[in-house]
Design a protein around this motif. Sequence first.
Motif, PDB file in Angstrom:
ATOM      1  N   LYS A   1       0.805  -1.225   0.000  1.00 19.02           N
ATOM      2  CA  LYS A   1       0.000   0.000   0.000  1.00 19.02           C
ATOM      3  C   LYS A   1       0.833   1.268   0.000  1.00 19.02           C
ATOM      4  O   LYS A   1       0.374   2.302  -0.457  1.00 19.02           O
ATOM      5  N   ASN A   2       2.060   1.175   0.467  1.00 19.09           N
ATOM      6  CA  ASN A   2       2.910   2.354   0.422  1.00 19.09           C
ATOM      7  C   ASN A   2       3.606   2.450  -0.928  1.00 19.09           C
ATOM      8  O   ASN A   2       3.802   1.450  -1.610  1.00 19.09           O
TER       9      ASN A   2
ATOM     10  N   ASN B   1      12.913   1.842  -6.145  1.00 18.98           N
ATOM     11  CA  ASN B   1      14.217   1.176  -6.162  1.00 18.98           C
ATOM     12  C   ASN B   1      15.024   1.750  -7.328  1.00 18.98           C
ATOM     13  O   ASN B   1      14.649   2.758  -7.923  1.00 18.98           O
ATOM     14  N   GLU B   2      16.113   1.093  -7.611  1.00 21.81           N
ATOM     15  CA  GLU B   2      17.012   1.645  -8.635  1.00 21.81           C
ATOM     16  C   GLU B   2      16.416   1.587 -10.036  1.00 21.81           C
ATOM     17  O   GLU B   2      16.898   2.265 -10.939  1.00 21.81           O
ATOM     18  N   MET B   3      15.401   0.809 -10.220  1.00 22.27           N
ATOM     19  CA  MET B   3      14.804   0.673 -11.555  1.00 22.27           C
ATOM     20  C   MET B   3      13.597   1.579 -11.752  1.00 22.27           C
ATOM     21  O   MET B   3      13.397   2.127 -12.843  1.00 22.27           O
ATOM     22  N   ALA B   4      12.755   1.683 -10.730  1.00 25.93           N
ATOM     23  CA  ALA B   4      11.470   2.349 -10.945  1.00 25.93           C
ATOM     24  C   ALA B   4      10.847   2.764  -9.623  1.00 25.93           C
ATOM     25  O   ALA B   4      11.347   2.441  -8.545  1.00 25.93           O
ATOM     26  N   SER B   5       9.726   3.483  -9.746  1.00 25.69           N
ATOM     27  CA  SER B   5       8.896   3.822  -8.596  1.00 25.69           C
ATOM     28  C   SER B   5       7.511   3.243  -8.817  1.00 25.69           C
ATOM     29  O   SER B   5       7.038   3.154  -9.959  1.00 25.69           O
ATOM     30  N   LEU B   6       6.886   2.861  -7.716  1.00 29.76           N
ATOM     31  CA  LEU B   6       5.532   2.318  -7.762  1.00 29.76           C
ATOM     32  C   LEU B   6       4.649   3.188  -6.891  1.00 29.76           C
ATOM     33  O   LEU B   6       4.920   3.351  -5.695  1.00 29.76           O
ATOM     34  N   ILE B   7       3.606   3.729  -7.517  1.00 30.72           N
ATOM     35  CA  ILE B   7       2.655   4.566  -6.807  1.00 30.72           C
ATOM     36  C   ILE B   7       1.335   3.800  -6.735  1.00 30.72           C
ATOM     37  O   ILE B   7       0.767   3.444  -7.776  1.00 30.72           O
ATOM     38  N   ILE B   8       0.856   3.547  -5.536  1.00 36.79           N
ATOM     39  CA  ILE B   8      -0.396   2.822  -5.330  1.00 36.79           C
ATOM     40  C   ILE B   8      -1.404   3.795  -4.739  1.00 36.79           C
ATOM     41  O   ILE B   8      -1.106   4.485  -3.762  1.00 36.79           O
ATOM     42  N   THR B   9      -2.594   3.849  -5.341  1.00 36.18           N
ATOM     43  CA  THR B   9      -3.609   4.764  -4.823  1.00 36.18           C
ATOM     44  C   THR B   9      -4.049   4.360  -3.423  1.00 36.18           C
ATOM     45  O   THR B   9      -3.900   3.196  -3.024  1.00 36.18           O
TER      46      THR B   9
END
Lengths: 110, 117
Positions: A52-53, A57-65
Amino acid sequence: DAKTTQPPSMDCAEGRAANLPCNHSTISGNEYVYWYRQIHSQGPQYIIHGLKNNETNEMASLIITEDRKSSTLILPHATLRDTAVYYCIAATDSWGKLQFGAGTQVVVTP
Amino acid sequence: SQTIHQWPATLVQPVGSPLSLECTVEGTSNPNLYWYRQAAGRGLQLLFYSVGIGQISSEVPQNLSASRPQDRQFILSSKKLLLSDSGFYLCAWSAVAGGTSSYNEQFFGPGTRLTVL
């Protein structure tokens, strides 16, 4: 595992951020969101996962609503080597039964 | 560091012939192991997974079988290949979940491209 929906394809200019959406409106509380990518003729590569947070990391970001019904994978500075099929998968953190759908074909252009 | 090997890289076999694909993992112990298949233009389909030597679970009924004779060796077999067995076969491993990793952080091998004629 919850079904995920992704656009079939998207283009991105080299050097720009690529924002890849994923819908998982039926995700349950114990399911994580995983992202993999598959470069042509290779095996998939793990990118990132989150519950949920937001994660980075070094490759990408993950945004979860906040309601966890959708997420966005962000490749901050796309390169030609980021051209690949990107898979968004919702799965519990147990026993590796990953259901790979059709994914999003991302083409990074010069 | 951990590495995963698959061979052969490509294979062309006649219908009705046997099949044996091998996967080995180095640099880790007691991994979870998986076999996937990807038909042309399609997504990955999980075929088998294994939590230990001799322990195999099948996801899809078919004419394929899997075996795990050693901790880091996973073999996919068939007695008689069908045309529909053509595809890209991928082996993967994951560590037991704990710490910052999870079962679903899977690491894939280079794959075997099988053509059945």
